[in-house]
Design a protein around this motif. Sequence first.
Motif, short mmCIF file in Angstrom:
data_model
loop_
_atom_site.label_atom_id
_atom_site.label_comp_id
_atom_site.label_asym_id
_atom_site.label_seq_id
_atom_site.Cartn_x
_atom_site.Cartn_y
_atom_site.Cartn_z
N ALA A 337 25.63 78.86 79.71
CA ALA A 337 24.43 78.02 79.62
C ALA A 337 23.82 78.20 78.24
O ALA A 337 23.90 79.28 77.64
N VAL A 338 23.23 77.13 77.75
CA VAL A 338 22.64 77.13 76.41
C VAL A 338 21.15 76.86 76.53
O VAL A 338 20.72 75.97 77.28
N LEU A 339 20.37 77.66 75.81
CA LEU A 339 18.91 77.50 75.79
C LEU A 339 18.49 77.02 74.40
O LEU A 339 18.86 77.62 73.39
N PHE A 340 17.75 75.93 74.38
CA PHE A 340 17.17 75.44 73.13
C PHE A 340 15.67 75.71 73.18
O PHE A 340 14.98 75.29 74.11
N THR A 341 15.15 76.40 72.19
CA THR A 341 13.74 76.76 72.16
C THR A 341 13.23 76.70 70.73
O THR A 341 13.99 76.40 69.80
N GLN A 348 10.43 77.05 63.98
CA GLN A 348 11.87 76.95 63.79
C GLN A 348 12.59 76.89 65.14
O GLN A 348 12.23 77.57 66.08
N SER A 349 13.65 76.07 65.18
CA SER A 349 14.42 75.94 66.41
C SER A 349 15.40 77.10 66.56
O SER A 349 15.89 77.65 65.58
N ILE A 350 15.66 77.47 67.80
CA ILE A 350 16.57 78.57 68.13
C ILE A 350 17.47 78.10 69.27
O ILE A 350 16.99 77.50 70.24
N VAL A 351 18.76 78.37 69.16
CA VAL A 351 19.71 78.02 70.21
C VAL A 351 20.40 79.31 70.68
O VAL A 351 20.93 80.06 69.86
N ILE A 352 20.35 79.55 71.98
CA ILE A 352 20.91 80.77 72.56
C ILE A 352 21.97 80.38 73.59
O ILE A 352 21.71 79.55 74.47
N GLU A 353 23.15 80.98 73.50
CA GLU A 353 24.21 80.72 74.47
C GLU A 353 24.52 82.01 75.22
O GLU A 353 24.62 83.08 74.62
N ARG A 354 24.66 81.91 76.53
CA ARG A 354 24.96 83.07 77.36
C ARG A 354 26.12 82.75 78.30
O ARG A 354 26.15 81.68 78.93
N ASN A 355 27.07 83.70 78.40
CA ASN A 355 28.08 83.65 79.44
C ASN A 355 27.44 84.19 80.72
O ASN A 355 27.02 85.35 80.77
N LEU A 356 27.37 83.36 81.75
CA LEU A 356 26.59 83.73 82.94
C LEU A 356 27.21 84.89 83.71
O LEU A 356 26.50 85.77 84.19
N GLU A 357 28.53 84.89 83.85
CA GLU A 357 29.16 85.97 84.58
C GLU A 357 28.94 87.31 83.89
O GLU A 357 28.67 88.33 84.54
N GLU A 358 29.02 87.32 82.58
CA GLU A 358 28.78 88.55 81.83
C GLU A 358 27.35 89.02 81.98
O GLU A 358 27.09 90.20 82.23
N LEU A 359 26.41 88.08 81.87
CA LEU A 359 25.00 88.45 81.96
C LEU A 359 24.64 88.94 83.35
O LEU A 359 23.86 89.90 83.52
N LEU A 360 25.21 88.33 84.38
CA LEU A 360 24.92 88.73 85.75
C LEU A 360 25.35 90.16 86.03
O LEU A 360 24.70 90.89 86.79
#
Length: 405
Positions: A337-341, A348-360
């Motif tokens: 999942a990707v978060l745009f904030t 300034q814009s920030i884009v964060i990508e997370r692998n969900l299985e790894e994070l869980l």
Amino acid sequence: MENRLKTACCRVALVSLLAFAQGCATLEPIENSENVKQGESYQAQYRATTSDDEAERLRKSSVLMNAQRCAPDQKLGPPGSRMVPPDIDILSPGDLIEISITDDDVISGKYEVSQDGMLRLMHVPPVRAQGRSVDSIEESVRRTLIDEGLYNTVPLVSIRVMDFAPARVFVAGAVFEPGSVTIGSVAATSLDRLRQETAGGRTSARRLARALQSAGGVRPDADLSRVSVWRGGHKKVYDMRPVITGHAYPDPVLLEGDQVEIPSRHCFQEELVAPSAVSPPGVKVFMSNLAVPATSNSQAAISKDTVELRYGTRFLQAVFSLNCVGGTRLTNSNRSAVLFTRNPITGQSIVIERNLEELLRRGDRDNFDPYLMPGDALACYDSSVINITDLATKLGIIGALGVII
């Protein structure tokens, strides 16, 4: 049969070539203006999920990393100094009052405080009312009646507030939507006529906390120990930190034209990311769900524009709401999942990508699980394998193999 076999083999070879090409072709890593990987951004939780050892992870916990950038705040004084001052109702332009003077039906009556803050009674000079208490105005009216020679002895003057008018105030600093806000307005369907007709009216909607919340709520970098209210060139500072813990806090009545300013501590304070009287009423997040098994955003309970979440919601909680976790297919197991904030301090814009299985599965997931801010956007991605499966289906390979078998 031989022709079918050749066709099927060609299709399998084509998909294999595409799969190989897709496996070889990788997207460029996401770049940000801020040093997000090292935690040098608005939230330390934005940083990359590195495989540091246990001691390094403890030293680099998100709470400690966020706190390192904090400017000093005001020190708490002794318990007696933290007592909340008593409430005093003060008048503002547009407030409706009723004046009663003994044996005087001419001056007695209902009046509205003028836009210039004056109370204009019949046959007497105006009396300043803005920013003053009812008791103070009563004393001024009595003195004016004597000075004008209308009474030989001090008359009995009684003033009661019938209705508080809305007030436009200006809020600047560490709030999500700085600007002018109107507080204290009540819809016609919500008016309590009995309360209006009862002596001793009061307002709960024309206060400092309501102004801060109406301006989008305080940001996580706000310095609640130094909330300033400017009125008529004079400044008063309030320590509103107890509002976060549910204790009594100063919440003065505001007047038309007041200016509120809340400074920034230039750091992310996790304790401020929780529902309170000064927090955003909710977080509206833009969501895109392309995950299986949800075949449409409507079925995934996602509106076409935004979803409102509780303030304090984290990334992982939001992707559950996005229907981005779980699924019945093997290809659902490697979702990201990707978060745009945006950094609310710098814009300034920030884009964060997370692998969900790894994070869980990480025990220290909270250190890499950012809080959602108003206006953020989330997108869910399936494993790239699903694209190959879909492609094979569209090319008819699966059906062809079924015929052969």
